[in-house]
Design an enzyme around this catalytic site. Structure first.
Site, mmCIF file in Angstrom:
data_model
loop_
_atom_site.group_PDB
_atom_site.id
_atom_site.type_symbol
_atom_site.label_atom_id
_atom_site.label_comp_id
_atom_site.label_asym_id
_atom_site.label_seq_id
_atom_site.Cartn_x
_atom_site.Cartn_y
_atom_site.Cartn_z
ATOM 1 N N ASP A 17 -4.434 4.114 -2.151
ATOM 2 C CA ASP A 17 -5.585 4.572 -1.359
ATOM 3 C C ASP A 17 -5.876 6.031 -1.644
ATOM 4 O O ASP A 17 -4.991 6.878 -1.495
ATOM 5 C CB ASP A 17 -5.285 4.453 0.133
ATOM 6 C CG ASP A 17 -5.304 3.027 0.613
ATOM 7 O OD1 ASP A 17 -6.258 2.305 0.283
ATOM 8 O OD2 ASP A 17 -4.360 2.644 1.316
ATOM 9 N N ASP A 21 -7.477 -5.556 3.623
ATOM 10 C CA ASP A 21 -6.750 -4.280 3.659
ATOM 11 C C ASP A 21 -6.858 -3.715 5.064
ATOM 12 O O ASP A 21 -7.944 -3.340 5.502
ATOM 13 C CB ASP A 21 -7.390 -3.334 2.635
ATOM 14 C CG ASP A 21 -6.701 -1.983 2.538
ATOM 15 O OD1 ASP A 21 -5.608 -1.818 3.103
ATOM 16 O OD2 ASP A 21 -7.270 -1.093 1.873
ATOM 17 N N HIS A 54 -1.185 -1.047 -4.342
ATOM 18 C CA HIS A 54 -2.466 -0.574 -3.801
ATOM 19 C C HIS A 54 -2.368 0.927 -3.548
ATOM 20 O O HIS A 54 -1.454 1.401 -2.872
ATOM 21 C CB HIS A 54 -2.758 -1.322 -2.499
ATOM 22 C CG HIS A 54 -4.113 -1.058 -1.929
ATOM 23 N ND1 HIS A 54 -5.258 -1.650 -2.431
ATOM 24 C CD2 HIS A 54 -4.512 -0.278 -0.905
ATOM 25 C CE1 HIS A 54 -6.298 -1.238 -1.728
ATOM 26 N NE2 HIS A 54 -5.876 -0.385 -0.792
ATOM 27 N N GLY A 72 -3.969 -3.845 8.621
ATOM 28 C CA GLY A 72 -3.402 -4.742 9.628
ATOM 29 C C GLY A 72 -2.994 -6.104 9.091
ATOM 30 O O GLY A 72 -2.887 -7.067 9.856
ATOM 31 N N SER A 88 0.841 -1.202 0.000
ATOM 32 C CA SER A 88 0.000 0.000 0.000
ATOM 33 C C SER A 88 0.875 1.251 0.000
ATOM 34 O O SER A 88 1.635 1.502 0.938
ATOM 35 C CB SER A 88 -0.915 0.004 1.226
ATOM 36 O OG SER A 88 -1.607 1.230 1.285
HETATM 37 C C1 DX5 Z 1 -6.405 2.178 5.241
HETATM 38 C C2 DX5 Z 1 -5.799 1.817 3.911
HETATM 39 C C3 DX5 Z 1 -4.775 0.754 3.879
HETATM 40 C C4 DX5 Z 1 -3.518 1.006 4.662
HETATM 41 C C5 DX5 Z 1 -3.067 -0.317 5.204
HETATM 42 O O1 DX5 Z 1 -7.408 3.134 5.018
HETATM 43 O O2 DX5 Z 1 -6.847 1.453 3.015
HETATM 44 O O3 DX5 Z 1 -4.426 0.381 2.548
HETATM 45 O O4 DX5 Z 1 -2.486 1.574 3.902
HETATM 46 O O5 DX5 Z 1 -1.982 -0.121 6.061
HETATM 47 P P1 DX5 Z 1 -1.545 -1.228 7.115
HETATM 48 O O6 DX5 Z 1 -1.176 -2.457 6.345
HETATM 49 O O7 DX5 Z 1 -0.383 -0.594 7.817
HETATM 50 O O8 DX5 Z 1 -2.716 -1.469 8.035
HETATM 51 ZN ZN ZN Z 2 -6.860 0.507 0.791
#
Ligand code: DX5
Ligand code: ZN
Length: 228
Positions: free
Chosen positions: A38, A178, A36, A180, A11
């Protein structure tokens, strides 16, 4: 039913924001399957991140599959620009404004893969009613907005319900997690039916991105093997 491919999608939200081109290329060169991306509007989720111009400019840095996750109150207003910018897949939320089926159809008409996402707590049926229209379902495992949040195991029930509906319909639909996602949480996600793993902290946050991606993939592959 044939097994859906395991895919690892770092991400970009967890990357160095001052070096996005370098970071996108680094993901591709480190063995990522998808990138990914966001997108927030500060309203649907309490953060701001990338716009369509970011995606367009990133296209010259890597031809990796761009998996664009729109956390926008009004996705219909923006999908054309993200498609023109080079998004390969566009995922929109059932909780957003506008008719979900119409938005998904519009994404399809733009020539992108189509994804539908749910926030934690939204009933699985809100996504499964659209299964015939989509290539991917994303039941989020944190509240949208930020990387580095705690995985919410209470979403596993909804993921299992979605996976069961995909299997019953004999559909070829990816199931993505997506929020954690890590080597600790992947085994339960695999058991619930996830095959696409978005990782922010567990990918870009790791000292060695290649090793992190390989580790996530190994954990997913082994967990699937243990299911028999
Ligand atoms: C949260 C995002 C995720 C985020 C995940 O709104 O959609 O894609 O980047 O990050 P981690 O893997 O650290 O939870
Ligand atoms: Zn996301």
């Amino acid at each position: 039913m044939t097994q859906r491919d395991i895919r690892i999608a770092p991400s970009l939200l967890s990357a160095n924001m001052a070096e996005l081109g370098v970071e996108a290329r680094r993901a591709a060169e480190s063995g990522a399957d998808w990138l990914h991306i966001d997108v927030f509007d500060g309203h649907f989720a309490p953060n701001l991140s990338f716009g369509p111009q970011t995606v367009a400019d990133l296209r010259s840095w890597s031809d990796i599959f761009f998996d664009v996750h729109l956390m926008l109150a009004r996705p219909m207003d923006h999908i054309t620009r993200f498609a023109e910018a080079g998004a390969d897949s566009i995922t929109v939320h059932v909780e957003a404004e506008g008719d979900v089926a119409d938005t998904l159809a519009a994404v399809r008409d733009l020539g992108c893969r189509v994804g539908v996402s749910l926030m934690p707590g939204t009933p699985a049926e809100m996504a499964t009613t659209h299964l015939e229209q989509v290539d991917l379902v994303l039941p989020m495992t944190v509240r949208p907005g930020f990387s580095g949040q705690r995985f919410m195991p209470e979403v596993l029930g909804a993921i299992t319900a979605i996976a069961d509906a995909v299997a019953e319909g004999e559909l070829s639909v990816d199931i993505q997690a997506d929020g954690g996602v890590s080597r600790d949480t992947i085994p339960a996600l695999v058991e619930a039916g996830v095959n696409v793993f978005v990782a922010g902290s567990a990918a870009y946050g790791a000292p060695d991105l290649s090793a992190a991606i390989a580790g996530l993939r190994e954990t997913a592959t082994n967990a699937r093997g243990e299911l028999g």
